[in-house]
Design a protein around this motif. Structure first.
Motif, mmCIF file in Angstrom:
data_model
loop_
_atom_site.group_PDB
_atom_site.id
_atom_site.type_symbol
_atom_site.label_atom_id
_atom_site.label_comp_id
_atom_site.label_asym_id
_atom_site.label_seq_id
_atom_site.Cartn_x
_atom_site.Cartn_y
_atom_site.Cartn_z
ATOM 1 N N ALA A 128 7.529 18.328 3.306
ATOM 2 C CA ALA A 128 8.793 17.626 3.574
ATOM 3 C C ALA A 128 8.820 16.401 2.678
ATOM 4 O O ALA A 128 8.447 15.298 3.100
ATOM 5 C CB ALA A 128 8.898 17.246 5.046
ATOM 6 N N THR A 129 9.209 16.599 1.419
ATOM 7 C CA THR A 129 9.127 15.506 0.448
ATOM 8 C C THR A 129 10.151 14.415 0.720
ATOM 9 O O THR A 129 9.967 13.277 0.305
ATOM 10 C CB THR A 129 9.327 16.029 -0.989
ATOM 11 N N GLY A 130 11.263 14.776 1.374
ATOM 12 C CA GLY A 130 12.317 13.787 1.600
ATOM 13 C C GLY A 130 12.921 13.287 0.310
ATOM 14 O O GLY A 130 13.425 12.156 0.247
ATOM 15 N N SER A 131 12.883 14.116 -0.718
ATOM 16 C CA SER A 131 13.361 13.709 -2.039
ATOM 17 C C SER A 131 14.176 14.831 -2.658
ATOM 18 O O SER A 131 14.355 15.901 -2.071
ATOM 19 C CB SER A 131 12.166 13.386 -2.946
ATOM 20 N N ASP A 132 14.638 14.617 -3.894
ATOM 21 C CA ASP A 132 15.401 15.653 -4.591
ATOM 22 C C ASP A 132 14.543 16.861 -4.956
ATOM 23 O O ASP A 132 15.087 17.896 -5.361
ATOM 24 C CB ASP A 132 16.037 15.066 -5.864
ATOM 25 N N TYR A 133 13.229 16.735 -4.823
ATOM 26 C CA TYR A 133 12.372 17.894 -5.055
ATOM 27 C C TYR A 133 12.515 18.925 -3.939
ATOM 28 O O TYR A 133 12.001 20.033 -4.050
ATOM 29 C CB TYR A 133 10.912 17.463 -5.174
ATOM 30 N N PHE A 134 13.175 18.531 -2.845
ATOM 31 C CA PHE A 134 13.423 19.439 -1.731
ATOM 32 C C PHE A 134 12.095 19.921 -1.162
ATOM 33 O O PHE A 134 11.270 19.122 -0.738
ATOM 34 C CB PHE A 134 14.328 20.591 -2.198
ATOM 35 N N THR A 135 11.848 21.196 -1.194
ATOM 36 C CA THR A 135 10.605 21.722 -0.633
ATOM 37 C C THR A 135 10.292 23.070 -1.264
ATOM 38 O O THR A 135 11.040 23.589 -2.097
ATOM 39 C CB THR A 135 10.708 21.857 0.906
ATOM 40 N N THR A 136 9.179 23.627 -0.867
ATOM 41 C CA THR A 136 8.786 24.994 -1.179
ATOM 42 C C THR A 136 8.091 25.495 0.071
ATOM 43 O O THR A 136 7.652 24.690 0.891
ATOM 44 C CB THR A 136 7.871 25.058 -2.414
ATOM 45 N N ASN A 137 7.988 26.781 0.251
ATOM 46 C CA ASN A 137 7.548 27.235 1.560
ATOM 47 C C ASN A 137 7.069 28.685 1.533
ATOM 48 O O ASN A 137 7.700 29.543 0.911
ATOM 49 C CB ASN A 137 8.714 27.091 2.543
ATOM 50 N N ILE A 138 5.940 28.911 2.210
ATOM 51 C CA ILE A 138 5.483 30.267 2.518
ATOM 52 C C ILE A 138 5.146 30.291 3.998
ATOM 53 O O ILE A 138 4.335 29.495 4.459
ATOM 54 C CB ILE A 138 4.229 30.663 1.713
ATOM 55 N N GLU A 139 5.761 31.197 4.732
ATOM 56 C CA GLU A 139 5.395 31.445 6.117
ATOM 57 C C GLU A 139 5.281 32.955 6.303
ATOM 58 O O GLU A 139 6.271 33.674 6.183
ATOM 59 C CB GLU A 139 6.433 30.865 7.088
ATOM 60 N N ASP A 140 4.055 33.411 6.555
ATOM 61 C CA ASP A 140 3.781 34.837 6.731
ATOM 62 C C ASP A 140 2.712 35.016 7.801
ATOM 63 O O ASP A 140 1.864 34.140 7.998
ATOM 64 C CB ASP A 140 3.260 35.464 5.429
ATOM 65 N N GLY A 141 2.713 36.171 8.435
ATOM 66 C CA GLY A 141 1.738 36.462 9.476
ATOM 67 C C GLY A 141 0.573 37.298 8.993
ATOM 68 O O GLY A 141 0.714 38.122 8.077
ATOM 69 N N ILE A 142 -0.573 37.067 9.602
ATOM 70 C CA ILE A 142 -1.764 37.884 9.362
ATOM 71 C C ILE A 142 -2.440 38.153 10.704
ATOM 72 O O ILE A 142 -2.102 37.534 11.719
ATOM 73 C CB ILE A 142 -2.773 37.191 8.428
ATOM 74 N N ALA A 143 -3.411 39.051 10.692
ATOM 75 C CA ALA A 143 -4.297 39.222 11.833
ATOM 76 C C ALA A 143 -5.724 39.257 11.322
ATOM 77 O O ALA A 143 -5.980 39.596 10.159
ATOM 78 C CB ALA A 143 -3.968 40.509 12.589
ATOM 79 N N LEU A 144 -6.652 38.899 12.195
ATOM 80 C CA LEU A 144 -8.074 38.995 11.885
ATOM 81 C C LEU A 144 -8.652 40.164 12.665
ATOM 82 O O LEU A 144 -8.419 40.288 13.871
ATOM 83 C CB LEU A 144 -8.799 37.705 12.263
ATOM 84 N N ALA A 145 -9.405 41.020 11.991
ATOM 85 C CA ALA A 145 -9.943 42.214 12.645
ATOM 86 C C ALA A 145 -11.339 42.506 12.112
ATOM 87 O O ALA A 145 -11.526 42.666 10.900
ATOM 88 C CB ALA A 145 -9.023 43.410 12.404
ATOM 89 N N ASP A 146 -12.308 42.590 13.018
ATOM 90 C CA ASP A 146 -13.656 42.965 12.607
ATOM 91 C C ASP A 146 -13.675 44.448 12.241
ATOM 92 O O ASP A 146 -12.662 45.160 12.338
ATOM 93 C CB ASP A 146 -14.675 42.622 13.684
ATOM 94 N N GLU A 147 -14.827 44.935 11.798
ATOM 95 C CA GLU A 147 -14.891 46.307 11.293
ATOM 96 C C GLU A 147 -14.459 47.326 12.343
ATOM 97 O O GLU A 147 -13.727 48.271 12.037
ATOM 98 C CB GLU A 147 -16.305 46.619 10.811
ATOM 99 N N ALA A 148 -14.889 47.132 13.585
ATOM 100 C CA ALA A 148 -14.528 48.084 14.635
ATOM 101 C C ALA A 148 -13.026 48.100 14.869
ATOM 102 O O ALA A 148 -12.422 49.178 15.031
ATOM 103 C CB ALA A 148 -15.269 47.730 15.926
ATOM 104 N N LEU A 149 -12.410 46.931 14.878
ATOM 105 C CA LEU A 149 -10.970 46.870 15.100
ATOM 106 C C LEU A 149 -10.212 47.443 13.911
ATOM 107 O O LEU A 149 -9.200 48.137 14.088
ATOM 108 C CB LEU A 149 -10.538 45.425 15.367
ATOM 109 N N ARG A 150 -10.705 47.213 12.707
ATOM 110 C CA ARG A 150 -10.050 47.791 11.526
ATOM 111 C C ARG A 150 -10.101 49.311 11.586
ATOM 112 O O ARG A 150 -9.112 49.988 11.263
ATOM 113 C CB ARG A 150 -10.715 47.276 10.244
ATOM 114 N N GLU A 151 -11.237 49.856 11.994
ATOM 115 C CA GLU A 151 -11.346 51.315 12.104
ATOM 116 C C GLU A 151 -10.411 51.862 13.172
ATOM 117 O O GLU A 151 -9.806 52.932 12.998
ATOM 118 C CB GLU A 151 -12.798 51.687 12.419
#
Length: 209
Positions: A128-151
């Protein structure tokens, strides 16, 4: 002004967009332009001054996160890159998701909370620069999974698993982001950050280490 209005979007305008569904959100911000020449002269170093260090922080976040990583380590990965007041990152850089898009966050300065298999999280780093540079943004979801859960995921939901593998390959081979095996991207545009929205095939990537 965060609420909708009747303005017509024009070239050179700052722009942000989010798509939210139950348990997830994707968001991006940038400028409706083809390149820096269409920005106000004072902010034509937008990519160098704001977007490049921001993207580097997101890369560090993605490469640090994993089973056993503490919330404090994630916070530090971001703060080391863009902790300067110019960036205005005051909200925690990442949080848990479930039915709601934002439910709780283990990510804060000094947090010793360790991330575990089965957690669903969202990268959510908002300058939140509060300036003319405005902003940039990445919002994405992930999950964490051990080997058993991945299988288990691969066996029960093969189409989902195929998409996850394709996203991981895109992040590694195109964007240059090295994920731990337990990190499962849930967004179809994982870490994809185009600073100029009218140049849709130009996005930030890791070019050197």
């Amino acid at each position: 002004m965060p609420s909708p209005r009747l303005d017509i979007i024009r070239r050179g305008d700052p722009i942000t967009m989010a798509y939210g569904i139950q348990g997830a959100l994707n968001a991006r911000a940038g400028f409706l332009a083809e390149d820096a020449s269409e920005l106000p002269p004072a902010v034509r170093d937008y990519v160098e001054k704001l977007v490049a260090p921001y993207f580097a922080a997101v890369v560090d976040w993605y490469e640090a996160i994993g089973i056993g990583t503490t919330g404090g380590a994630l916070w530090k990965a971001v703060d080391d890159r863009i902790g300067d007041p110019f960036f205005g990152v005051s909200l925690n850089p990442g949080h848990l998701v479930h039915i709601d898009e934002w439910m709780h966050s283990p990510v804060f300065s000094g947090s010793d909370i360790k991330l575990r298999s089965g957690m669903a999280l969202q990268v959510d780093i908002i300058p939140a620069t509060g300036s003319d540079y405005f902003t940039t943004n990445i919002e994405d979801g992930i999950a964490l999974a051990d080997e058993a859960l991945r299988e288990e995921i691969a066996a029960r939901y093969p189409e989902t698993w195929s998409r996850i593998e394709a996203r991981r390959a895109f992040m590694a081979d195109v964007l240059g982001i090295r994920l731990r095996p337990e990190v499962l991207p849930f967004s179809n545009i994982p870490a994809f950050l185009p600073p100029f929205w009218l140049s849709r095939n130009s996005a930030m990537a890791v070019t050197s280490r």
